[in-house]
Design a protein around this motif. Structure first.
Motif, PDB file in Angstrom:
ATOM      1  N   ASP A  66       0.825  -1.211   0.000  1.00 58.15           N
ATOM      2  CA  ASP A  66       0.000   0.000   0.000  1.00 58.15           C
ATOM      3  C   ASP A  66       0.858   1.259   0.000  1.00 58.15           C
ATOM      4  N   ALA A  67       0.453   2.206  -0.810  1.00 55.56           N
ATOM      5  CA  ALA A  67       1.022   3.549  -0.764  1.00 55.56           C
ATOM      6  C   ALA A  67      -0.140   4.512  -0.548  1.00 55.56           C
ATOM      7  N   LEU A  86       3.000   7.564   2.484  1.00 51.14           N
ATOM      8  CA  LEU A  86       3.321   6.504   3.432  1.00 51.14           C
ATOM      9  C   LEU A  86       3.321   5.188   2.662  1.00 51.14           C
ATOM     10  N   TYR A  87       4.451   4.489   2.717  1.00 55.13           N
ATOM     11  CA  TYR A  87       4.615   3.226   1.989  1.00 55.13           C
ATOM     12  C   TYR A  87       4.664   2.064   2.979  1.00 55.13           C
ATOM     13  N   LEU A 106       7.685   3.565   5.672  1.00 55.33           N
ATOM     14  CA  LEU A 106       8.527   4.633   5.133  1.00 55.33           C
ATOM     15  C   LEU A 106       7.662   5.812   4.727  1.00 55.33           C
ATOM     16  N   LEU A 107       8.132   7.008   5.073  1.00 54.54           N
ATOM     17  CA  LEU A 107       7.445   8.240   4.698  1.00 54.54           C
ATOM     18  C   LEU A 107       8.297   9.020   3.717  1.00 54.54           C
ATOM     19  N   ILE A 144      11.692   9.595   5.701  1.00 52.68           N
ATOM     20  CA  ILE A 144      11.638   9.400   7.155  1.00 52.68           C
ATOM     21  C   ILE A 144      11.212   7.966   7.414  1.00 52.68           C
ATOM     22  N   ASN A 145      11.965   7.276   8.249  1.00 55.03           N
ATOM     23  CA  ASN A 145      11.574   5.913   8.629  1.00 55.03           C
ATOM     24  C   ASN A 145      11.509   5.745  10.147  1.00 55.03           C
TER      25      ASN A 145
END
Length: 174
Positions: free
Chosen positions: A19-20, A123-124, A128-129, A146-147
Motif C-alpha cells: 500500500d502507498a 506513506l509506503y 517509510l514516509l 523518514i523511517n
C-alpha cells in the motif's frame, strides 16, 4: 536535510509491497509543465493530458502488481480553481488504478493535528514516509525520507482516521 527528487520518490513504488498512501493538504499545486494544461482548462480549451502519462503508467504498473495506491485530498470549500481542475482530472488517476477520496476541511475531526508542518506525505507499507517540500511559489523541492517508527505510526493512525471520514471521488460533489 536531504531531499530526493520526484523521480527518486517515484522509484519507491517499485519497492513497496502492499500500500502507498498520499495525504494532500494544499489548495494549489502549481507544477512546471502543468501551467499550459491548467490554463487551457481554465479557458475552456481542449487540454493535452500527455504530461500525466508517465504517472498514469506508473500507477497502472503498480496497481497491476496488486498494490493499492490511495489518496485523501483535504480541501477548502468552495474549491480553488486548481482543486476544481484536479477534481476534473481525478478520473484519469482512478482509471490508472488509484483510489481517491476528498475531505473538506470543515469536516475534519476536532483537535486533529498534521505532522511535518502540514506538509503532504506519502506513506509506503506503514514503514517509510516521503514528506513533500515546496518553495514559497508552490514548486516541488523534493521529498524528505523518514523511517522513524513513531512518525510512521502516527501517520498510519492519521491515514486510517482520515480514510474512513473521506468521501470517495464518485460520491463527492463539490
Amino acid at each position: 536535510m536531504e531531499l530526493i527528487s520526484s523521480a527518486e520518490r517515484n522509484r519507491l513504488f517499485e519497492r513497496f509491497q502492499r500500500d502507498a498512501f498520499h495525504l494532500e493538504l494544499r489548495d494549489d499545486y502549481s507544477l512546471p509543465g502543468e501551467e499550459g494544461p491548467f490554463q487551457s482548462w481554465l479557458n475552456g480549451d481542449d487540454v493535452d493530458y500527455a504530461y500525466l502519462r508517465s504517472w498514469t503508467q506508473l500507477m497502472q504498473q503498480t496497481t497491476g502488481r496488486g498494490m493499492t495506491v490511495r489518496r485523501v485530498r483535504i480541501i477548502t470549500e468552495p474549491l480553488s480553481p486548481y482543486i476544481q481542475w484536479e477534481y476534473a482530472t481525478t478520473p484519469l488517476n482512478e482509471e490508472a488504478g488509484e483510489i481517491i477520496r476528498w475531505l473538506p476541511r470543515h469536516l475534519l475531526p476536532d483537535g486533529i493535528t498534521f505532522p511535518f508542518d502540514r506538509k503532504d506525505w506519502w506513506l509506503y507499507d506503514d514503514q517509510l514516509l516521503a514528506v513533500g517540500h515546496f518553495d514559497q511559489d508552490g514548486r516541488v523541492l523534493g521529498s524528505q525520507i523518514i523511517n522513524d517508527p513513531s512518525a510512521v505510526a502516527e501517520c498510519a493512525r492519521l491515514r486510517d482516521l482520515l480514510w474512513t471520514r473521506a468521501i470517495p471521488h464518485a460520491e463527492y460533489k463539490p
